[in-house]
Design a protein around this motif. Structure first.
Motif, PDB file in Angstrom:
ATOM      1  N   CYS A 175       3.955   8.441   7.264  1.00 28.17           N
ATOM      2  CA  CYS A 175       2.886   9.181   6.596  1.00 28.17           C
ATOM      3  C   CYS A 175       1.541   8.694   7.112  1.00 28.17           C
ATOM      4  O   CYS A 175       1.311   7.482   7.210  1.00 28.17           O
ATOM      5  CB  CYS A 175       2.991   8.942   5.081  1.00 28.17           C
ATOM      6  N   ASP A 176       0.675   9.635   7.457  1.00 27.94           N
ATOM      7  CA  ASP A 176      -0.711   9.294   7.794  1.00 27.94           C
ATOM      8  C   ASP A 176      -1.551  10.559   7.649  1.00 27.94           C
ATOM      9  O   ASP A 176      -1.106  11.654   8.027  1.00 27.94           O
ATOM     10  CB  ASP A 176      -0.827   8.736   9.230  1.00 27.94           C
ATOM     11  N   GLY A 177      -2.750  10.417   7.112  1.00 26.94           N
ATOM     12  CA  GLY A 177      -3.664  11.548   6.975  1.00 26.94           C
ATOM     13  C   GLY A 177      -4.236  11.986   8.324  1.00 26.94           C
ATOM     14  O   GLY A 177      -4.773  13.089   8.456  1.00 26.94           O
ATOM     15  N   GLN A 217       0.114  -4.198   2.911  1.00 24.25           N
ATOM     16  CA  GLN A 217      -0.640  -5.048   3.841  1.00 24.25           C
ATOM     17  C   GLN A 217      -1.690  -5.856   3.078  1.00 24.25           C
ATOM     18  O   GLN A 217      -2.074  -5.522   1.969  1.00 24.25           O
ATOM     19  CB  GLN A 217      -1.348  -4.196   4.911  1.00 24.25           C
ATOM     20  N   LYS A 218      -2.162  -6.941   3.691  1.00 28.43           N
ATOM     21  CA  LYS A 218      -3.293  -7.690   3.166  1.00 28.43           C
ATOM     22  C   LYS A 218      -4.571  -6.977   3.601  1.00 28.43           C
ATOM     23  O   LYS A 218      -4.507  -6.235   4.584  1.00 28.43           O
ATOM     24  CB  LYS A 218      -3.304  -9.153   3.620  1.00 28.43           C
ATOM     25  N   PRO A 219      -5.737  -7.180   3.013  1.00 32.83           N
ATOM     26  CA  PRO A 219      -5.910  -7.745   1.689  1.00 32.83           C
ATOM     27  C   PRO A 219      -5.244  -6.819   0.673  1.00 32.83           C
ATOM     28  O   PRO A 219      -5.441  -5.592   0.719  1.00 32.83           O
ATOM     29  CB  PRO A 219      -7.411  -7.784   1.494  1.00 32.83           C
ATOM     30  N   GLU A 250       1.694 -10.679   4.001  1.00 30.42           N
ATOM     31  CA  GLU A 250       0.865 -11.834   4.381  1.00 30.42           C
ATOM     32  C   GLU A 250       1.671 -12.645   5.371  1.00 30.42           C
ATOM     33  O   GLU A 250       2.469 -13.514   5.016  1.00 30.42           O
ATOM     34  CB  GLU A 250       0.492 -12.644   3.126  1.00 30.42           C
ATOM     35  N   ASN A 251       1.475 -12.333   6.661  1.00 31.11           N
ATOM     36  CA  ASN A 251       2.407 -12.779   7.690  1.00 31.11           C
ATOM     37  C   ASN A 251       2.070 -14.109   8.340  1.00 31.11           C
ATOM     38  O   ASN A 251       2.921 -14.709   8.995  1.00 31.11           O
ATOM     39  CB  ASN A 251       2.508 -11.705   8.787  1.00 31.11           C
ATOM     40  N   PHE A 252       0.817 -14.608   8.181  1.00 34.26           N
ATOM     41  CA  PHE A 252       0.432 -15.790   8.973  1.00 34.26           C
ATOM     42  C   PHE A 252       1.322 -16.997   8.676  1.00 34.26           C
ATOM     43  O   PHE A 252       1.624 -17.770   9.567  1.00 34.26           O
ATOM     44  CB  PHE A 252      -1.045 -16.133   8.758  1.00 34.26           C
ATOM     45  N   PRO A 264     -12.491  -1.470  14.020  1.00 37.25           N
ATOM     46  CA  PRO A 264     -13.941  -1.236  13.909  1.00 37.25           C
ATOM     47  C   PRO A 264     -14.494  -1.459  12.502  1.00 37.25           C
ATOM     48  O   PRO A 264     -15.663  -1.830  12.349  1.00 37.25           O
ATOM     49  CB  PRO A 264     -14.103   0.232  14.313  1.00 37.25           C
ATOM     50  N   TYR A 265     -13.662  -1.260  11.455  1.00 35.72           N
ATOM     51  CA  TYR A 265     -14.138  -1.430  10.073  1.00 35.72           C
ATOM     52  C   TYR A 265     -14.576  -2.871   9.799  1.00 35.72           C
ATOM     53  O   TYR A 265     -15.339  -3.126   8.887  1.00 35.72           O
ATOM     54  CB  TYR A 265     -13.044  -0.996   9.072  1.00 35.72           C
ATOM     55  N   LEU A 266     -14.113  -3.811  10.623  1.00 33.37           N
ATOM     56  CA  LEU A 266     -14.488  -5.208  10.386  1.00 33.37           C
ATOM     57  C   LEU A 266     -15.979  -5.441  10.635  1.00 33.37           C
ATOM     58  O   LEU A 266     -16.571  -6.358  10.065  1.00 33.37           O
ATOM     59  CB  LEU A 266     -13.663  -6.153  11.275  1.00 33.37           C
TER      60      LEU A 266
HETATM   61  P1  NAD Z   1      -6.335   1.471  10.859  1.00 30.23           P
HETATM   62  O1  NAD Z   1      -7.585   2.087  10.339  1.00 30.23           O
HETATM   63  O2  NAD Z   1      -6.171   1.355  12.349  1.00 30.23           O
HETATM   64  O3  NAD Z   1      -5.057   2.256  10.314  1.00 30.23           O
HETATM   65  C1  NAD Z   1      -4.933   2.668   9.005  1.00 30.23           C
HETATM   66  C2  NAD Z   1      -4.276   4.037   9.012  1.00 30.23           C
HETATM   67  O4  NAD Z   1      -4.002   4.396   7.661  1.00 30.23           O
HETATM   68  C3  NAD Z   1      -5.128   5.149   9.590  1.00 30.23           C
HETATM   69  O5  NAD Z   1      -4.427   5.810  10.619  1.00 30.23           O
HETATM   70  C4  NAD Z   1      -5.441   6.055   8.404  1.00 30.23           C
HETATM   71  O6  NAD Z   1      -5.549   7.431   8.765  1.00 30.23           O
HETATM   72  C5  NAD Z   1      -4.259   5.780   7.514  1.00 30.23           C
HETATM   73  N1  NAD Z   1      -4.498   6.041   6.077  1.00 30.23           N
HETATM   74  C6  NAD Z   1      -5.516   5.591   5.320  1.00 30.23           C
HETATM   75  N2  NAD Z   1      -5.379   5.983   4.047  1.00 30.23           N
HETATM   76  C7  NAD Z   1      -4.224   6.697   3.988  1.00 30.23           C
HETATM   77  C8  NAD Z   1      -3.524   7.365   2.935  1.00 30.23           C
HETATM   78  N3  NAD Z   1      -3.979   7.376   1.683  1.00 30.23           N
HETATM   79  N4  NAD Z   1      -2.375   7.991   3.234  1.00 30.23           N
HETATM   80  C9  NAD Z   1      -1.892   7.989   4.502  1.00 30.23           C
HETATM   81  N5  NAD Z   1      -2.519   7.381   5.521  1.00 30.23           N
HETATM   82  C10 NAD Z   1      -3.663   6.747   5.285  1.00 30.23           C
HETATM   83  O7  NAD Z   1      -6.230   0.054  10.173  1.00 30.23           O
HETATM   84  P2  NAD Z   1      -5.473  -1.246  10.718  1.00 30.23           P
HETATM   85  O8  NAD Z   1      -6.401  -2.004  11.594  1.00 30.23           O
HETATM   86  O9  NAD Z   1      -4.152  -0.871  11.218  1.00 30.23           O
HETATM   87  O10 NAD Z   1      -5.350  -2.089   9.374  1.00 30.23           O
HETATM   88  C11 NAD Z   1      -4.462  -1.706   8.365  1.00 30.23           C
HETATM   89  C12 NAD Z   1      -4.251  -2.891   7.445  1.00 30.23           C
HETATM   90  O11 NAD Z   1      -3.599  -3.918   8.189  1.00 30.23           O
HETATM   91  C13 NAD Z   1      -5.545  -3.517   6.923  1.00 30.23           C
HETATM   92  O12 NAD Z   1      -5.399  -3.820   5.568  1.00 30.23           O
HETATM   93  C14 NAD Z   1      -5.731  -4.776   7.755  1.00 30.23           C
HETATM   94  O13 NAD Z   1      -6.394  -5.816   7.072  1.00 30.23           O
HETATM   95  C15 NAD Z   1      -4.304  -5.144   8.048  1.00 30.23           C
HETATM   96  N6  NAD Z   1      -4.125  -5.940   9.262  1.00 30.23           N
HETATM   97  C16 NAD Z   1      -3.314  -7.011   9.148  1.00 30.23           C
HETATM   98  C17 NAD Z   1      -3.099  -7.822  10.242  1.00 30.23           C
HETATM   99  C18 NAD Z   1      -2.186  -9.007  10.069  1.00 30.23           C
HETATM  100  O14 NAD Z   1      -2.017  -9.834  10.928  1.00 30.23           O
HETATM  101  N7  NAD Z   1      -1.519  -9.113   8.919  1.00 30.23           N
HETATM  102  C19 NAD Z   1      -3.711  -7.552  11.466  1.00 30.23           C
HETATM  103  C20 NAD Z   1      -4.507  -6.400  11.549  1.00 30.23           C
HETATM  104  C21 NAD Z   1      -4.704  -5.599  10.430  1.00 30.23           C
END
Ligand code: NAD
Ligand code: 89V
Length: 348
Positions: A40-42, A101-103, A129-131, A170-172
């Protein structure tokens, strides 16, 4: 001779097919006993691309439709934090187990509501929380458990780099809260995993990079409930001759020796028997790429742990309940840093 698993195949769906979800999807493909049956993804482009890459044909733009139409054992939420509460509660109310996923949440109050919702629905909940599942962190934990340095009394868990995390995420660069909420959360979780829960902490932050909104440097001094002192320090503004990204470096002093997790995944153990170095290189999984392979290996490890926990009806190490303690440290660190480094007491 192969023996058949006594457990039925678990059917899961991944919500969010962005940057980091690609690692989840690769890992799911390699883990026995589980199959990702829907995505699922928007964002239609990302959804289609992931469906094609991983051979998954059931694709949804809306999570509630997917939950209504698919018979799922769990969902794996890999979206950014703003959507977590809605999606976790939606899955719990559909009676489906949840990885998030975290946070985990935007606030501690939200996190409590989300864990309460999953508990009321009696669905398992794990924060991704994989670290703490990284190979060298597992080795450190084992060394402590074996008593190789006696009783630990001081530790430092450090992540310093100038790696450009903003291009992949980029959100960071635009979030009001950056390094503690995104990265410090992992490093604080490692500190909890090694030294136990925290009684009080104080913190400082600053922003060095003028092109981002939030803080990119943070230092957190904690007193753990068992008396251990720890320093958690994180920076994305530290230019080093050999950038260790994404390695977490650790120092632990104990009553009978010391542990040093050095750059290059080298664990030095020093005690009365002498000094030795253990090579803690994480595996380079077939789909992984340096320098991310340590994180990618930990994604595999935590997801395999989830499958085992579901099969054996055990609470995951980083359950929602557990993660409330890590999130409380994130909140406390911001509270301290925003109030002249005041000491914040953490509720038990
Ligand atoms: P991203 O923006 O690249 O991907 C998020 C995706 O979710 C997007 O494609 C967006 O369209 C989709 N989305 C958002 N809301 C939605 C909804 N309601 N329904 C369906 N799809 C939806 O983000 P990312 O960089 O992949 O980060 C995602 C999460 O992973 C964050 O919380 C980030 O902190 C975490 N993260 C964790 C690690 C780690 O090592 N644990 C590393 C990177 C990112
Ligand atoms: O965990 C994260 O979201 C990432 C990284 C591992 C690079 O810190 O930002």
């Amino acid at each position: 001779m192969m023996t058949a698993s006594v457990y039925p195949m678990l059917k899961g769906a991944v919500i969010g097919c962005g940057f980091f979800a690609q690692n989840h999807l690769h890992a799911w493909r390699d883990i026995a006993g589980v199959e990702i049956v829907a995505l699922c993804d928007g964002n239609a482009e990302r959804l289609q691309a992931s469906g094609k890459l991983f051979g998954i044909s059931k694709l949804y733009s809306d999570a509630s439709t997917m939950l209504a139409q698919e018979a799922l054992d769990f969902v794996d939420i890999a979206t950014t934090v703003g959507s977590h509460r809605t999606l976790v509660e939606m899955a719990a109310n559909a009676g489906v187990a949840v990885i998030c996923q975290k946070p985990f949440a935007q606030s501690l109050a939200d996190a409590h509501a989300m864990t309460a919702c999953c508990a009321a629905a009696d669905v398992p909940l794990m924060v991704h929380e994989n670290f703490r599942w990284q190979t060298p962190i597992l080795a450190l934990r084992e060394a402590l458990e074996q008593g190789l340095i006696g009783q630990p009394f001081w530790g430092r868990v450090s992540f310093r780099s100038a790696y450009d995390v903003y291009s992949g995420q980029p959100y960071l660069a635009t979030d009001a809260r950056f390094i503690i909420q995104d990265l410090g959360i992992h490093i604080l979780d490692i500190a909890r995993c090694l030294f136990g829960n925290v009684a009080q902490l104080s913190a400082t932050t600053r922003r060095v990079n003028p092109n981002i909104v939030g803080e990119d440097v943070a230092t957190i001094l904690s007193t753990h409930r068992n008396g251990i002192t720890s320093v958690v320090d994180c920076s994305y503004a530290t230019m080093l001759a050999d950038d260790p990204f994404p390695q977490t470096l650790v120092e632990i002093d104990g009553t009978e020796g010391s542990l040093r997790l050095l750059s290059g995944y080298q664990l030095q153990i020093h005690n009365k028997s002498g000094s030795r170095i253990i090579d803690c290189q994480p595996p380079l999984l077939p789909w992984a790429e340096r320098p991310w392979h340590n994180i990618q290996g930990s994604v595999f490890n935590i997801q395999q742990h989830w499958v085992e926990c579901l099969q054996e009806k055990r609470e995951p190490a980083t359950s929602g309940r557990d993660n409330l303690h890590t999130l409380a440290l994130v909140e406390a660190a911001y509270q301290s840093a925003n109030n002249q480094q005041m000491t914040v007491t953490i509720a038990p």
